[in-house]
Design an enzyme around this catalytic site. Structure first.
Site, PDB file in Angstrom:
ATOM      1  N   TYR A 142      48.734  39.166  34.968  1.00 31.76           N
ATOM      2  CA  TYR A 142      49.535  39.094  36.203  1.00 31.76           C
ATOM      3  C   TYR A 142      48.600  39.253  37.385  1.00 31.76           C
ATOM      4  CZ  TYR A 142      52.861  40.455  39.879  1.00 31.76           C
ATOM      5  OH  TYR A 142      53.578  40.540  41.042  1.00 31.76           O
ATOM      6  N   ASP A 237      40.176  40.045  38.515  1.00 35.79           N
ATOM      7  CA  ASP A 237      41.261  40.731  39.197  1.00 35.79           C
ATOM      8  C   ASP A 237      41.220  42.183  38.738  1.00 35.79           C
ATOM      9  OD1 ASP A 237      43.536  41.838  40.158  1.00 35.79           O
ATOM     10  OD2 ASP A 237      44.889  40.262  39.462  1.00 35.79           O
ATOM     11  N   LYS A 265      45.800  48.747  44.842  1.00 35.72           N
ATOM     12  CA  LYS A 265      46.250  49.981  44.208  1.00 35.72           C
ATOM     13  C   LYS A 265      45.393  51.201  44.603  1.00 35.72           C
ATOM     14  CE  LYS A 265      49.106  47.518  41.116  1.00 35.72           C
ATOM     15  NZ  LYS A 265      49.148  46.497  40.115  1.00 35.72           N
TER      16      LYS A 265
END
Ligand SMILES: *Cc1c(COP(=O)(O)O)cnc(C)c1O
Length: 425
Positions: A142, A237, A265
């Protein structure tokens, strides 16, 4: 009705599904979500005054636990000076220096406001830099919800992707090739089938969004070689793994140098932030130096920079990675032992402060094998844990996170609760 039930009833009238991000709605485990009114350390306090040991950590950012006093003080100090300037501010420079020092492959970096912005911009940059259109991604990875990346696999490894969401044009999806993770032959075939057309390959080097899955030995090095050979930009990522698997992310732990890296994050210390960076010659293609446009009204926001800088400095001074791995292993061993005692097949991949629990006898190494996990059993396990005071991610296909606030006492209590929940499944 409990407070959470009342809030959810109100929320559902005004917010689609009652939530501002879909997985929070508990659809894959059933039941209604609880609302949280406060969070400190490893604990959440629900709107109904229940205390839960939290292994979601706001989906990754909270590596220092919730509401850490040092991060809170940094935000408060920044708040005194103003919340947004719309000009360059000194904290942006400090943040860039920290990122470049921490993340081995990053020479230059641009801040943005979310992981989605980071991946979307990195993809555009790879395309602008190579003047090619196609990208490769891996099923189960994702990368946020931008059009190019919300693509699922076609029927075979070489078919181009299909939109994974209504509203993504099929013509966009056609520019994204979706391959199985951990499959070298599929990579060979995709590059052979699209000669000179692949702008970049984006990967969660350690997958965290289909549960936690690690690459086979040598796979990432193979990916590095084949992308270099074909002039395609390799994008790691590390929105989830950055600063979590190691100070410098998966790339530090695996000694692989991607061309671009996406961050998010942890880098926001609990506030909304993303970043992408990498090779200076690629990054210099960004506006205002180059032709690839990217911007943000609140990018480099002083509150978010202050929170992120505090979070990164804490990682540097505490170097918590060995301790987090010990705690992660303790949790993994407890779950495996409980499953064995119960005669339940289980896979519990774990590295440092990331783990997940798949109820399957099949070793999990890609999306297809992740799906062999028994999701209904997981849903019952999830609710059994929640009743007993442990909050796991509300889906069989999400990673769990530990924080430095999960001290030995919290972990032992969690191990007891998980063991007990498994025994009663
Ligand atoms: C969470 C996540 C994103 C998206 O970040 P947002 O801040 O939610 O937009 C992208 N990539 C990975 C690997 C993630 O875990």
């Amino acid at each position: 009705m409990s407070s959470s039930e009342q809030l959810f009833a109100r929320a559902r009238q005004l917010i689609p599904g009652g939530v501002n991000s879909p997985v929070r709605a508990f659809r894959s485990v059933g039941g209604a979500p609880f609302f949280v009114k406060a969070a400190h350390g490893a604990m959440l306090t629900t709107a109904d005054d229940r205390e839960l040991i939290d292994f979601v950590g706001t989906w990754g950012p909270a590596i220092h636990g919730h509401n850490h006093p040092v991060i809170r003080a940094a935000i408060a100090a920044a708040l005194d000076r103003g919340t947004s300037f719309g000009t360059p501010n000194p904290l942006e420079v400090e943040m860039a220096e920290l990122i470049v020092r921490f993340v081995p492959s990053i020479q230059k970096v641009r801040m943005c406001n979310s992981g989605t912005e980071a991946t979307m911009s990195a993809i555009r940059l790879a395309r602008g830099f190579t003047r090619r259109d196609k990208i490769i991604k891996f099923s189960g990875c994702y990368h946020g919800h931008s059009d190019s990346l919300l693509i699922k696999a076609g029927s075979g490894a070489l078919t181009h992707g299909h939109p994974d969401s209504a509203g993504v044009p099929a013509s966009f999806a056609a520019e994204t090739v979706v391959l199985p993770f951990n499959d070298r032959a599929a990579l060979d075939a995709a590059f052979a089938a699209n000669p000179g057309q692949i702008a970049g390959v984006i990967i969660e080097a350690y997958c965290g969004n289909v549960g936690f899955i690690m690459p086979d030995a040598g796979y990432l090095a193979y990916l590095r070689d084949i992308t270099a050979q074909h002039g395609a930009v390799l994008i790691f990522d590390e929105v989830m793994t950055g600063f979590r698997i190691a100070k410098g992310g998966v790339q530090e732990r695996e000694s692989i140098t991607p061309d671009l890296t996406c961050l998010g994050k942890i880098i926001g210390g609990g506030l909304p932030v993303g970043a992408f960076g990498g090779r200076a010659d690629i990054m210099d293609q960004l506006a205002p130096l180059g032709p690839v446009y990217q911007a943000g009204t609140l990018s480099g926001n002083p509150l978010a920079m202050a929170a992120g800088i505090a979070a990164l400095r804490l990682l540097e001074s505490e170097n918590p990675y060995a301790r987090l791995d010990t705690l992660g292993r303790r949790l993994r061993d407890a779950v495996l032992a409980a499953c064995k005692a119960k005669g339940l097949p289980a896979q519990v991949p774990q590295c440092g402060s990331m783990f997940s629990i798949f109820f399957t006898a099949t070793p999990v190494r890609d999306y297809a094998t992740a799906l062999t996990g028994d999701a209904q059993l997981f849903a019952r396990f999830f609710h059994a844990c929640l009743e007993r005071g442990v909050y796991l991610a509300p889906s069989a296909y999400e990673a769990g996170f530990l924080s430095t606030a999960h001290d030995g006492v919290a972990i032992e209590r969690a191990c007891d609760i998980l063991t007990n929940a498994i025994a009663r499944l």
